[in-house]
Design an enzyme around this catalytic site. Structure first.
Site, PDB file in Angstrom:
ATOM      1  N   ARG A  57      -3.651  21.651 -15.090  1.00 19.18           N
ATOM      2  CA  ARG A  57      -2.827  21.700 -16.300  1.00 19.18           C
ATOM      3  C   ARG A  57      -1.777  22.804 -16.233  1.00 19.18           C
ATOM      4  O   ARG A  57      -0.795  22.790 -16.978  1.00 19.18           O
ATOM      5  CB  ARG A  57      -3.717  21.890 -17.530  1.00 19.18           C
ATOM      6  CG  ARG A  57      -2.968  21.871 -18.857  1.00 19.18           C
ATOM      7  CD  ARG A  57      -3.893  21.612 -20.044  1.00 19.18           C
ATOM      8  NE  ARG A  57      -5.069  22.456 -20.039  1.00 19.18           N
ATOM      9  CZ  ARG A  57      -5.103  23.705 -20.525  1.00 19.18           C
ATOM     10  NH1 ARG A  57      -4.016  24.244 -21.051  1.00 19.18           N
ATOM     11  NH2 ARG A  57      -6.218  24.406 -20.502  1.00 19.18           N
ATOM     12  N   ASP A 102      20.151  15.794 -24.454  1.00 16.77           N
ATOM     13  CA  ASP A 102      19.350  14.684 -23.941  1.00 16.77           C
ATOM     14  C   ASP A 102      20.218  13.887 -22.965  1.00 16.77           C
ATOM     15  O   ASP A 102      21.198  13.245 -23.362  1.00 16.77           O
ATOM     16  CB  ASP A 102      18.880  13.805 -25.099  1.00 16.77           C
ATOM     17  CG  ASP A 102      17.942  12.687 -24.656  1.00 16.77           C
ATOM     18  OD1 ASP A 102      17.961  12.315 -23.474  1.00 16.77           O
ATOM     19  OD2 ASP A 102      17.195  12.181 -25.511  1.00 16.77           O
TER      20      ASP A 102
END
Length: 369
Positions: free
Chosen positions: A50, A171
């Site tokens: 992780r 974006d």
């Protein structure tokens, strides 16, 4: 790597490994855990999947190279990436601008999660965003917008943000780093869904953030670690598999989209067409100044929903799907998702079919009956 290479060469080299005798040309995915630990406690880079792993790091290095960034971080989806960036950048008491004409889930997240935290959220479309940025602390721009394909002037917007002291997040999903380089145009961060053209095979979910500010990237990495919005190792390997062919795939998608846009624009059953590459498109002047390629999306309007469904049914090559950027050409009628558009408004995501075949198929489907 120098600018003497073309995009396909850059993409192949970005995912290449140093040649080590006995090792495969392209490494496979690594396990998420467990890793052998060293007696020298605290010295290990790989302890738990992780936090980091070798496959992530290779993919992140490739993404940073393609975006012209100092670093990149992978996430489990584009939405996971963009929400992580907003959590880090927008704090209680700050003013956030989000696109009114971009991905609708981002607006929902800002309204349902960020606003109750004491963050003032303003929605602004591609024309309003410059004025809105003048009073903002964080500005999120999507360009070209999805699905209308309006283009935001990133140089202009970045200058406004700098004068204000605001952070600019862009974006870059529809343009990809091969079509547009937001960091070079003044953005602080780039966020994108790698689910779309970057992976290109419609078989995984992935997202990433790229930037140059080490403190900001460290904060984002910490947010990813604690929130757990991670990309699986196998999915990371699949994105690496795909990046080497990105230049070839995206170039064909862009050429197919432009050819389709031109053919649709002159068809009597088509009410309107939007594509930044069309010379008479209202976004073309800005797009031509900041984009290297105009992307693989085309928006158009037919008479009604039945006409859109008939187009897909009569076509041999078109499929109905809401995601985009894959090798197959897809059509999505946007009103079905609640977008404020006419019933016959649709978005085409051009695939990698032969251009002449695709154009002939769409025109035949439009002209049938």
């Amino acid at each position: 790597m120098t600018d003497r290479y073309g995009d396909s060469t850059r993409a192949v080299k970005a995912v290449s490994s140093l040649p080590i005798p006995g090792d495969p040309i392209q490494p496979g995915p690594v396990p998420a855990s467990a890793y052998h630990l060293s007696d020298d406690e605290g010295s290990e880079q790989n302890t738990y999947g992780r936090a980091t792993n070798p496959t992530w790091r290779q993919l992140e290095s490739a993404l940073a190279e393609l975006e012209g960034a100092a670093a990149a971080l992978t996430f489990g989806s584009g939405m996971a990436a963009i929400t992580a960036a907003l959590r880090v950048m927008a704090k209680p008491g700050s003013v956030l601008v989000v696109p009114a004409d971009g991905y609708y889930q981002v607006r929902r997240y800002a309204a349902e999660y960020l606003a109750p935290q004491g963050i003032t959220v303003h929605e602004a479309d591609a024309e309003q965003i410059y004025q809105a940025a003048g009073s903002a602390d964080v500005v999120l721009a999507e360009t070209p917008t999805n699905p209308a394909l309006d283009v935001v002037d990133l140089r202009r917007l970045a200058q406004i943000c700098r004068q204000r002291g605001a952070r600019l997040l862009v974006d870059n999903t529809t343009a990809t780093p091969l079509g547009q380089q937001p960091l070079a145009l003044g953005a602080d961060l780039v966020v994108a869904s790698a689910t779309k053209a970057l992976s290109g095979h419609s078989d995984l979910l992935a997202g990433y953030i790229a930037g140059t500010d080490p403190d900001l990237m460290a904060a984002l990495e910490r947010e990813r670690l604690l929130s757990g919005a991670i990309l699986g190792s196998f999915e990371a390997w699949l994105v690496l598999r795909s990046l080497g062919s990105l230049g070839l795939r995206f170039d064909r998608q862009c050429r197919n989209a432009l050819a389709l846009a031109g053919a649709l624009a002159s068809h009597p059953r088509v009410r309107s067409v939007r594509h930044p590459g069309l010379p008479d498109d209202p976004s073309h002047p800005v797009a031509a100044a900041q984009m290297r390629r105009f992307g693989g999306l085309v928006s158009f309007e037919l008479a009604d929903a039945r006409a859109v469904h008939a187009l897909v049914q009569r076509s041999d090559l078109l499929v109905a799907a809401t995601s985009f950027g894959g090798i197959h050409t897809c059509v999505d009628r946007r009103a079905r998702w609640g977008d404020p558009v006419a019933g016959g408004f649709a978005r085409i995501s051009a695939g990698i079919e032969d251009t002449d075949d695709l154009v002939a198929d769409v025109l035949a489907a439009l002209g049938a009956g």
